[in-house]
Scaffold this motif. Structure first.
Motif, short mmCIF file in Angstrom:
data_model
loop_
_atom_site.label_atom_id
_atom_site.label_comp_id
_atom_site.label_asym_id
_atom_site.label_seq_id
_atom_site.Cartn_x
_atom_site.Cartn_y
_atom_site.Cartn_z
N GLU A 175 0.84 -1.20 0.00
CA GLU A 175 0.00 0.00 0.00
C GLU A 175 0.87 1.26 0.00
O GLU A 175 0.54 2.27 -0.64
CB GLU A 175 -0.90 0.01 1.24
N LYS A 178 2.12 1.88 -3.52
CA LYS A 178 1.05 2.43 -4.37
C LYS A 178 0.88 3.92 -4.14
O LYS A 178 0.71 4.69 -5.08
CB LYS A 178 -0.28 1.72 -4.05
N LYS A 182 1.66 7.00 -6.84
CA LYS A 182 0.57 7.90 -7.22
C LYS A 182 0.87 9.36 -6.87
O LYS A 182 0.58 10.28 -7.66
CB LYS A 182 -0.72 7.45 -6.54
#
Length: 229
Positions: A175, A178, A182
């Motif tokens: 996580e 990610k 982003k």
């Protein structure tokens, strides 16, 4: 006469339903008299009626009523049994701490070096369940077990615990990657949907500092490499 008896039975049933609702919410029947109002006074009366009934004195307690109250793990003598109001409330306070711990860490395996008090409490719950299964004196009951089961509490620590913790860490790491892909270098917000990830990242920094100081730490060389990627 029968109508009067029906009235009192109906009123008893109404209070019992209120106690059921209290039990479902708090996990116990320890309604305090001052704060519990009418229900608190009713609970106190049931203890007195039960004591009179067991002593052979005149009482409104019946076998059926006693059975219904037992279904709610009703404590007939909370002070003498050691189950004081404060202890019961403390249990729920500790449960809330464990729930918060899980939100941040993703599991209920409290580490001893993280929070000694919470670690001891978690350990005690496992012992209390063992006592309950053996029908020994215990503070554990079905309602408390249900609440712990709801947050995936691990009742038996096995050798695979380390593997479970590593699996949770890897999930959090995924996580984290990610988020970085982003938002690049944008700091992780400590509120909203990323609150959990922000707390996790903060803990990794703390573990890294402890490792550098030579203290016991969950940080490993492999984890450092993955965080630096």
């Amino acid at each position: 006469m029968s109508s009067q008896k029906g009235f009192f039975e109906e009123r008893w049933s109404m209070r019992y339903k209120q106690l059921q609702s209290y039990y479902e919410k708090h996990g116990d029947c320890l309604v305090s008299c001052p704060k519990g109002g009418t229900l608190g006074r009713w609970v106190k009366t049931q203890r007195k009626e039960y004591k009179d009934w067991k002593s052979g004195r005149h009482s409104n307690m019946t076998h059926r009523r006693a059975q219904l109250l037992v279904r709610l793990n009703f404590d007939w003598s909370p002070m003498s049994s050691g189950a004081t109001y404060q202890k019961k409330k403390t249990w729920h306070a500790m449960l809330n701490e464990l729930i918060e711990y899980k939100k941040i860490n993703g599991h209920c395996h409290v580490q001893k070096n993280h929070d000694q008090r919470l670690y001891n409490w978690v350990h005690d719950q496992r012992n209390e369940l063992k006592a309950m299964k053996k029908k020994e004196t215990t503070t554990m009951n079905n309602e408390r077990k249900r609440k712990l089961d709801k947050i995936s509490f691990d009742w038996t620590l096995k050798e695979s615990t380390g593997c479970k913790l590593q699996s949770v860490w890897e999930g959090n790491m995924a996580e984290y990657r990610k988020y970085k892909q982003k938002y690049r270098r944008r700091p992780i917000p400590s509120t909203g949907e990323y609150k959990y990830l922000s707390s996790w990242a903060h803990r990794q920094r703390n573990e890294y500092r402890k490792r550098n100081r030579g203290e016991q730490s969950a940080m490993t060389e492999d984890r450092i490499q993955k965080l630096d990627e």
